[in-house]
Motif scaffolding. Structure first.
Motif, short mmCIF file in Angstrom:
data_model
loop_
_atom_site.label_atom_id
_atom_site.label_comp_id
_atom_site.label_asym_id
_atom_site.label_seq_id
_atom_site.Cartn_x
_atom_site.Cartn_y
_atom_site.Cartn_z
N VAL A 159 -5.75 39.55 -8.25
CA VAL A 159 -5.92 39.12 -6.84
C VAL A 159 -4.53 38.30 -7.01
CG1 VAL A 159 -7.05 37.93 -5.17
CG2 VAL A 159 -8.39 39.44 -6.88
N GLY A 160 -3.81 38.38 -5.86
CA GLY A 160 -2.67 37.53 -5.84
C GLY A 160 -1.83 37.32 -4.75
N VAL A 161 -0.75 36.48 -4.34
CA VAL A 161 -0.18 36.28 -3.21
C VAL A 161 1.51 36.10 -3.63
CG1 VAL A 161 -1.85 35.22 -1.84
CG2 VAL A 161 -0.53 33.89 -3.31
N GLY A 162 2.12 36.69 -2.80
CA GLY A 162 3.72 36.51 -3.00
C GLY A 162 4.26 36.02 -1.79
N ILE A 163 5.33 35.29 -2.14
CA ILE A 163 6.08 34.78 -0.82
C ILE A 163 7.68 34.90 -0.93
CG2 ILE A 163 6.12 32.28 -1.71
CD1 ILE A 163 5.80 31.36 1.19
N VAL A 164 8.04 35.44 -0.11
CA VAL A 164 9.79 35.45 -0.18
C VAL A 164 10.30 34.20 0.14
CG1 VAL A 164 11.59 36.81 1.02
CG2 VAL A 164 9.48 37.97 1.09
N ARG A 165 11.26 34.06 -0.78
CA ARG A 165 11.95 32.73 -0.69
C ARG A 165 13.18 32.77 0.19
NH1 ARG A 165 11.62 28.27 -3.27
NH2 ARG A 165 10.22 29.07 -5.08
N PRO A 166 13.17 32.18 1.39
CA PRO A 166 14.22 32.26 2.23
C PRO A 166 15.73 31.80 1.44
CG PRO A 166 12.79 31.34 3.40
CD PRO A 166 12.15 31.56 2.05
N PRO A 167 16.78 32.16 1.87
CA PRO A 167 17.89 31.58 1.15
C PRO A 167 18.04 30.18 1.50
CG PRO A 167 18.70 33.49 2.59
CD PRO A 167 17.17 33.05 2.83
N GLY A 168 18.21 29.23 0.51
CA GLY A 168 18.40 27.72 0.60
C GLY A 168 17.09 26.81 0.43
N ALA A 169 15.86 27.70 0.55
CA ALA A 169 14.48 27.06 0.45
C ALA A 169 14.41 26.26 -0.90
CB ALA A 169 13.43 28.12 0.28
N LYS A 170 13.69 25.22 -0.89
CA LYS A 170 13.49 24.27 -1.92
C LYS A 170 12.95 25.08 -3.24
CE LYS A 170 14.03 19.83 -0.19
NZ LYS A 170 13.81 19.77 1.13
N PRO A 171 13.26 24.46 -4.39
CA PRO A 171 12.83 25.12 -5.53
C PRO A 171 11.29 25.07 -5.92
CG PRO A 171 14.27 23.17 -6.16
CD PRO A 171 14.25 23.53 -4.85
N ASP A 172 10.90 25.62 -7.23
CA ASP A 172 9.69 25.94 -7.43
C ASP A 172 8.41 25.22 -7.02
OD1 ASP A 172 10.63 27.81 -10.42
OD2 ASP A 172 10.60 28.04 -8.43
N ALA A 173 8.64 23.57 -7.26
CA ALA A 173 7.23 22.76 -7.13
C ALA A 173 6.76 23.39 -5.88
CB ALA A 173 7.57 21.42 -7.15
N ALA A 174 7.53 23.31 -4.60
CA ALA A 174 7.11 23.23 -3.53
C ALA A 174 6.47 24.80 -3.26
CB ALA A 174 7.96 23.10 -2.29
N GLY A 175 7.26 25.73 -3.74
CA GLY A 175 6.74 27.20 -3.59
C GLY A 175 5.50 27.36 -4.08
N GLN A 176 5.28 26.66 -5.56
CA GLN A 176 4.01 27.00 -6.22
C GLN A 176 3.08 26.33 -5.46
OE1 GLN A 176 3.24 28.23 -9.37
NE2 GLN A 176 5.06 29.09 -9.54
N MET A 177 3.09 25.20 -4.93
CA MET A 177 2.19 24.57 -4.26
C MET A 177 1.77 25.36 -2.84
SD MET A 177 2.28 20.58 -3.27
CE MET A 177 2.25 20.78 -1.33
N ASN A 178 2.98 25.87 -1.95
CA ASN A 178 2.35 26.86 -0.90
C ASN A 178 1.49 28.05 -1.36
OD1 ASN A 178 3.65 25.11 0.74
ND2 ASN A 178 5.64 25.94 0.71
N LEU A 179 2.06 28.71 -2.53
CA LEU A 179 1.37 29.76 -3.20
C LEU A 179 -0.16 29.35 -3.35
CD1 LEU A 179 3.95 31.51 -5.53
CD2 LEU A 179 2.96 32.55 -3.33
N ARG A 180 -0.23 28.11 -4.07
CA ARG A 180 -1.76 28.20 -4.29
C ARG A 180 -2.42 27.94 -2.88
NH1 ARG A 180 -2.95 26.78 -9.65
NH2 ARG A 180 -1.01 27.10 -10.61
N GLU A 181 -2.26 27.16 -2.04
CA GLU A 181 -2.49 27.25 -0.56
C GLU A 181 -2.77 28.47 0.09
OE1 GLU A 181 -0.39 24.62 1.84
OE2 GLU A 181 -0.67 23.01 0.46
N MET A 182 -1.72 29.61 -0.12
CA MET A 182 -1.86 30.76 0.35
C MET A 182 -3.00 31.78 -0.22
SD MET A 182 2.06 31.92 0.50
CE MET A 182 1.72 33.75 0.65
N PHE A 183 -3.10 31.68 -1.72
CA PHE A 183 -3.98 32.01 -2.57
C PHE A 183 -5.35 31.71 -2.07
CE2 PHE A 183 -7.04 32.78 -6.01
CZ PHE A 183 -6.66 34.05 -6.47
N HIS A 184 -5.89 30.54 -1.55
CA HIS A 184 -7.06 30.08 -1.38
C HIS A 184 -7.30 30.33 -0.09
CE1 HIS A 184 -7.77 28.34 -5.14
NE2 HIS A 184 -7.06 27.66 -5.17
#
Ligand SMILES: Cc1cc2nc3c(=O)[nH]c(=O)nc-3n(C[C@H](O)[C@H](O)[C@H](O)COP(=O)(O)OP(=O)(O)OC[C@H]3O[C@@H](n4cnc5c(N)ncnc54)[C@H](O)[C@@H]3O)c2cc1C
Length: 415
Positions: free
Chosen positions: A224-249
């Protein structure tokens, strides 16, 4: 499978770096062509790889070409459709030849086949730096713990996946940023085995620009998983990971199936994330003495993040190009190609795959708009022709450049 380091030769015909699907497919093909191949990976095998573990039709075809499909399918969970769920819960099943097998097992099977074909596998052994002479790659510096080795090779194949470090060190990265990031975990829930039999992909406003998935691995376990496309210029990993965890839940609230899977399920291990590199972009494909293949070359599809099939295919293509530029060990015939022609041929073969990648890019752009996804699934539910078209894309049985221009898609939607 992991040969001791003291047996590492000083030279070989081809050094393949990375024993994922791309590297092992290249190693099998090269070894079968009679070349002396060394395959290295920084991790000991078998190893885990963060992935959805889904095998779509292109992967089935490539595994068959490599002669390992039966071995894979003896362990894999077969499936016959991808179920797409729209933002409003509309469902569409797209038929295809599919399967799910955790990467720990899949990659071990392909890597073992490379060793059986004659490649010598060394792991853990990390590429630290390329060996270069007059701008030409002539081998690599390799490291295991505190031990360093040098290996000379006529060709180096870089199959190091989506983590860009090796690509950057080799001067082949056009960008460091991934195309997308995704995370997954395994959930065991015996009550859902009869219900989740296909590959479920969920599109929802709260996941955009991304998606969720539930893939049945067999034995009551689901990836089970979620993926997010990173728009050009988006902030790097920490924020992406946090959003992904929220998305997953959030996933559990997006469909009844997901809710029941989560409620009655037992999580096996932590959520783990990894980058993806899409659409044959973000890297150079070759320089003298070096070919880049698999996800390092961006061989994963946009929209769904499926990349195993095209990693295998591009690995095979890289190997076939090198074999055409090499004297056959068995026959001793002169090479058909010069080194420059090897690079041109590989580039042309990879370029021929681009229309399919463009199609997934266009679909990904459309999926960012929930109403368009809704419209497409609504039309497809009513139109057998559109359903056949979507199955043709999944199964790669239609020519993407001829049949699926934007005009054709609009015509299909309105037919
Ligand atoms: C969360 C997630 C879900 C996904 N789901 C799916 C799915 O369901 N289906 C699908 O088809 N695809 C999926 N993908 C994509 C898929 O994982 C990749 O397309 C595929 O792994 C690419 O294969 P590869 O051989 O190019 O690279 P990899 O499989 O990443 O292999 C690269 C190898 O190189 C080694 N390596 C790296 N650097 C070095 C170095 N310096 N020295 C030595 N070795 C090195 C690594 O250890 C690794 O073993 C998913 C990806 C993610 C992140």
């Amino acid at each position: 499978m992991n040969t001791p380091l003291e047996n590492l030769p000083e030279s070989c015909d081809v050094l393949v770096v990375g024993a994922g699907p791309a590297g092992s497919a290249a190693a099998i093909t090269l070894a079968r062509a009679g070349l002396d191949v060394v395959l290295v990976d920084q991790q000991s095998f078998p190893r885990d790889k963060i992935c959805g573990d889904g095998l779509i039709p292109d992967a089935h075809r490539a595994l068959a070409e490599l002669g390992v499909l039966d071995e894979v399918m003896a362990l894999a969970q077969p499936a016959h459709f991808v179920r797409c769920t729209s933002p409003r819960g509309r469902q569409l099943d797209v038929q295809g030849t599919l399967a799910v097998l955790p990467r720990r097992q899949l990659d071990e099977i392909i890597c073992r086949a490379a060793v059986r074909a004659g490649a010598r596998m060394y792991a853990p052994l990390r590429l630290t730096q390329l060996l270069e002479e007059d701008g030409q790659v002539v081998g690599a510096h390799l490291q295991q713990g505190s031990e360093q080795r040098q290996l000379r090779a006529r060709w180096v194949v870089l199959a190091t996946g989506a983590v860009p470090q090796a690509l950057m060190d080799a001067g082949m990265a056009l960008r460091q940023r991934p195309s997308a990031v995704a995370l997954r975990c395994y959930i065991r829930n015996p009550a859902m085995t009869q219900e989740i039999t296909g590959l479920e992909v969920l599109f929802h406003r709260s996941l955009a620009p991304g998606y969720g998935w539930i893939f049945p691995c067999g034995q009551a376990v689901f990836n089970v998983g979620v993926g997010i496309v990173r728009p050009p210029g988006a902030k790097p990993d920490a924020a992406g990971q946090m959003n992904l965890r929220e998305m997953f839940h959030k996933l559990g609230g997006l469909s009844d199936t997901a809710r029941r899977l989560f409620e009655g399920g037992e999580k096996l291990g932590p959520l783990k994330g990894a980058p993806l590199r899409y659409s044959l972009e973000g890297a150079l494909l070759s320089r003298p003495g070096l070919l880049v293949t698999g996800e390092a070359a961006g061989s994963t599809y946009a929209l769904t993040g499926e990349g195993i099939g095209k990693a295998l295919e591009t690995g095979i293509l890289a190997a076939q190009a090198i074999a055409l530029g090499s004297k056959s060990a068995q026959g001793g015939q002169a090479p058909a190609f010069s080194a420059a022609q090897v690079r041109d041929h590989y580039q042309a073969q990879v370029d021929a795959l681009r229309p399919r990648f463009h199609l997934y890019e266009r679909a990904q752009a459309a999926s960012a708009s929930p109403w368009l996804t809704e419209l497409l699934l609504w039309r497809a539910q009513k139109s057998p022709r559109l359903r056949r078209g979507l199955a043709g894309i999944l199964n790669e049985s239609t020519d993407p450049s001829r049949r699926f221009s934007l005009k054709d898609m609009l015509r299909l939607l309105s037919s």
